[in-house]
Design an enzyme around this catalytic site. Structure first.
Site, mmCIF file in Angstrom:
data_model
loop_
_atom_site.group_PDB
_atom_site.id
_atom_site.type_symbol
_atom_site.label_atom_id
_atom_site.label_comp_id
_atom_site.label_asym_id
_atom_site.label_seq_id
_atom_site.Cartn_x
_atom_site.Cartn_y
_atom_site.Cartn_z
ATOM 1 N N CYS A 28 0.861 -1.173 0.000
ATOM 2 C CA CYS A 28 0.000 0.000 0.000
ATOM 3 C C CYS A 28 0.898 1.223 0.000
ATOM 4 C CB CYS A 28 -0.901 0.031 1.236
ATOM 5 S SG CYS A 28 -2.008 -1.380 1.391
ATOM 6 N N GLY A 54 -0.332 0.015 -4.880
ATOM 7 C CA GLY A 54 -1.664 -0.516 -4.631
ATOM 8 C C GLY A 54 -2.636 0.001 -5.661
ATOM 9 N N ASN A 129 0.287 1.306 5.844
ATOM 10 C CA ASN A 129 0.996 0.443 4.903
ATOM 11 C C ASN A 129 1.673 -0.666 5.699
ATOM 12 O OD1 ASN A 129 4.173 0.742 3.191
ATOM 13 N ND2 ASN A 129 2.558 -0.742 2.821
ATOM 14 N N GLY A 130 1.344 -1.930 5.385
ATOM 15 C CA GLY A 130 1.968 -3.042 6.079
ATOM 16 C C GLY A 130 0.920 -4.018 6.588
ATOM 17 N N TYR A 270 11.654 -5.224 -5.911
ATOM 18 C CA TYR A 270 10.422 -5.213 -6.696
ATOM 19 C C TYR A 270 9.500 -4.031 -6.449
ATOM 20 C CZ TYR A 270 6.040 -7.097 -8.665
ATOM 21 O OH TYR A 270 4.895 -7.282 -9.383
#
Length: 501
Positions: A28, A54, A129-130, A270
């Site tokens: 995210c 995201g 985020n996470g 990535y």
């Protein structure tokens, strides 16, 4: 009480993969701005730069000095937050935003962030985020004690913990909530008095601070600062909490015991955009070094180096420069594949790879090709690409992965399959080579990846990075997973301590 039983990674993360899905979903992206003109428009631009993190849903919460205004949508940022009426819909000089892929909680509107709640002292909006690795344990206890959840997202647990805290200030209540969660996170919270940013104690997920003409900005990556013309100030440190208030007041604290930072290596492999700088390292430069080291470790006689676009491009450049083999665009990627494209049959799904990637036959025909990709997950997409390159006339195909073999799933915000569906966890090198139908196969070593990060070799006692997907060395306790596997069944008193300590 009886704790909920979880049976698989899809149970832990709240959704099930499509049968042909062979890509790691991006985590995210979070973005926040304090005291800026047209804050919601600035936030929309920042989220656009973070769209790669995201692509299922997005949202913005803005505060105009009196009221909070929120919008949450399924789909892309450009679809949701375009138009000249954005500032009318989301007025104010203070805003946070979120772009999402569902790693915890189903992909439905009620799980879209930012999440907002009215507390007795203030409204609060949270963007996360996470993943929390003790989400299910916390959720079970909160529900038992009367909490009512409106979503299945782990992020809502944080709102409940803030609401239950009896600390005096909103900052103290937020820190109190952080003391009870485990996992990897970058968190933003917007109240009527401040913007709060926090990073997990190991720094697994990234968060940066910027300056936009005197307004402070918090974002997942520096590319979001570049998008809005903000200056990079610094990384938020691991375990740090920053509180921004007033015109330009920023307060920093480190409320938790000191720990060695272990940022996520997959940000470099990535996830992060190549033009971002993460924890002081250029993602583009690291990926080129990965390719150069890959050439040193797995070099092979060939005629052309071809990347699998787009994420394989920097590593392929590094491989070509190190090996002296010409670099060519042997695969062309379409950037216009519709997000809602319907694949009604298996036959059509088999052709799906050609909608994203097309062979450049003039480059491939009759050549010994080194095919460079960032990683291999299940191998199904890699096989389709290999067959496409072979059908275009390649004489030999030497497949190279610019990361080590992925052998273990992730629980900190990356959607990876269960271990028994990871190619490198279930097959030998020879079996993988045969399955992928290539003439040779090679992976970057773990020490090679650490070398690419500029730290030499991996320290087996105190690893410098989060690398469990390659090594099985998870940096934190995985309470939900332990409960799911029956290795940890906390009693009612232990669970109560999670939320009341």
């Amino acid at each position: 009480m009886t704790s909920p039983r979880l049976t698989s990674l899809s149970d832990v993360q709240g959704h099930v993969r499509e049968p042909d899905d062979d890509q790691m979903r991006l985590e995210c992206g979070v973005f926040g701005v304090w005291n800026a003109a047209e804050a919601s428009a600035v936030t929309a631009l920042g989220l656009h730069a973070l769209q790669h993190r995201g692509q299922e849903a997005c949202g913005i919460a803005a505060y105009d000095g009196q009221l909070f205004h929120t919008e949450r949508h399924m789909g892309h940022v450009g679809e949701a937050f375009s138009g000249n009426d954005l500032m009318h819909r989301l007025p104010g000089r203070y805003a946070i935003g979120h772009t999402r892929y569902a790693t915890a909680g189903a992909s439905v509107i009620r799980n879209v962030q930012p999440m907002f709640a009215d507390l007795e002292a203030s409204g609060i909006a949270i963007a996360h985020n996470g993943n929390l690795t003790n989400f299910r344990a916390l959720h079970a206890q909160l529900v038992t004690e009367g909490s009512i959840f409106q979503s299945t997202s782990d992020s809502e647990v944080i709102l409940h913990l803030v609401a239950r805290s009896r600390k005096g200030s909103m900052e103290a209540r937020f820190i109190d909530a952080l003391s009870k969660i485990e996992g990897g996170y970058a968190l933003l919270a917007l109240t009527n008095e401040c913007l709060i940013g926090a990073r997990d104690p190991l720094g697994i997920r990234p968060l940066v601070l910027g300056d936009l003409n005197g307004a402070y900005v918090l974002a997942s990556e520096t590319c979001a600062l570049d998008m809005i013309g903000a200056k990079f100030v610094r990384d938020i440190e691991h375990g740090e909490v920053v509180v921004i208030s007033g015109q330009r007041t920023i307060h920093s604290s480190r409320p938790f015991p000191a720990a060695q930072a272990r940022p996520c290596l997959f940000e470099y492999v990535y996830f992060s955009r190549p033009d971002s700088v993460v924890n002081g390292r250029s993602v583009y430069d690291v990926r080129k070094r990965m390719g150069a080291r890959l050439a040193q470790e797995t070099g092979v006689p060939a005629d052309v180096v071809v990347p699998v676009p787009d994420s394989g491009v920097p590593a392929a450049l590094g491989f070509a420069q190190e090996s002296g083999i010409p670099y060519e665009l042997g695969i062309i990627r379409s950037h216009y594949m519709g997000r809602t494209f319907i694949q009604p049959s298996q036959g059509v799904r088999e052709l799906g790879v050609r909608m994203k990637h097309s062979p450049n036959r003039q480059v491939l025909a009759g050549k010994r090709v080194v095919l460079i990709d960032d990683s291999v997950v299940r191998g199904t997409t890699s096989l389709k690409i290999v067959r496409m390159v072979r059908e275009a006339g390649a004489k030999e195909i030497h497949f190279r992965s610019a990361s080590p073999p992925i052998k273990w799933p992730d629980f900190y915000g990356i959607d990876m399959p269960d271990r028994d569906r990871l190619l490198a966890a279930t097959k030998t090198m020879q079996e993988m080579k045969e399955m992928l139908e290539v003439d040779s196969l090679g992976f970057l070593s773990v020490d090679g990846l650490y070398w690419s990060m500029g730290v030499g070799q991996r320290d087996p006692v105190t690893p410098q990075f989060t690398d469990h997907y390659f090594t099985g060395d998870y940096p934190t306790r995985l309470l939900d997973r332990e409960i799911a596997e029956g290795r940890n069944e906390p009693n009612e008193r232990q669970l109560s301590l999670l939320v009341s300590a």
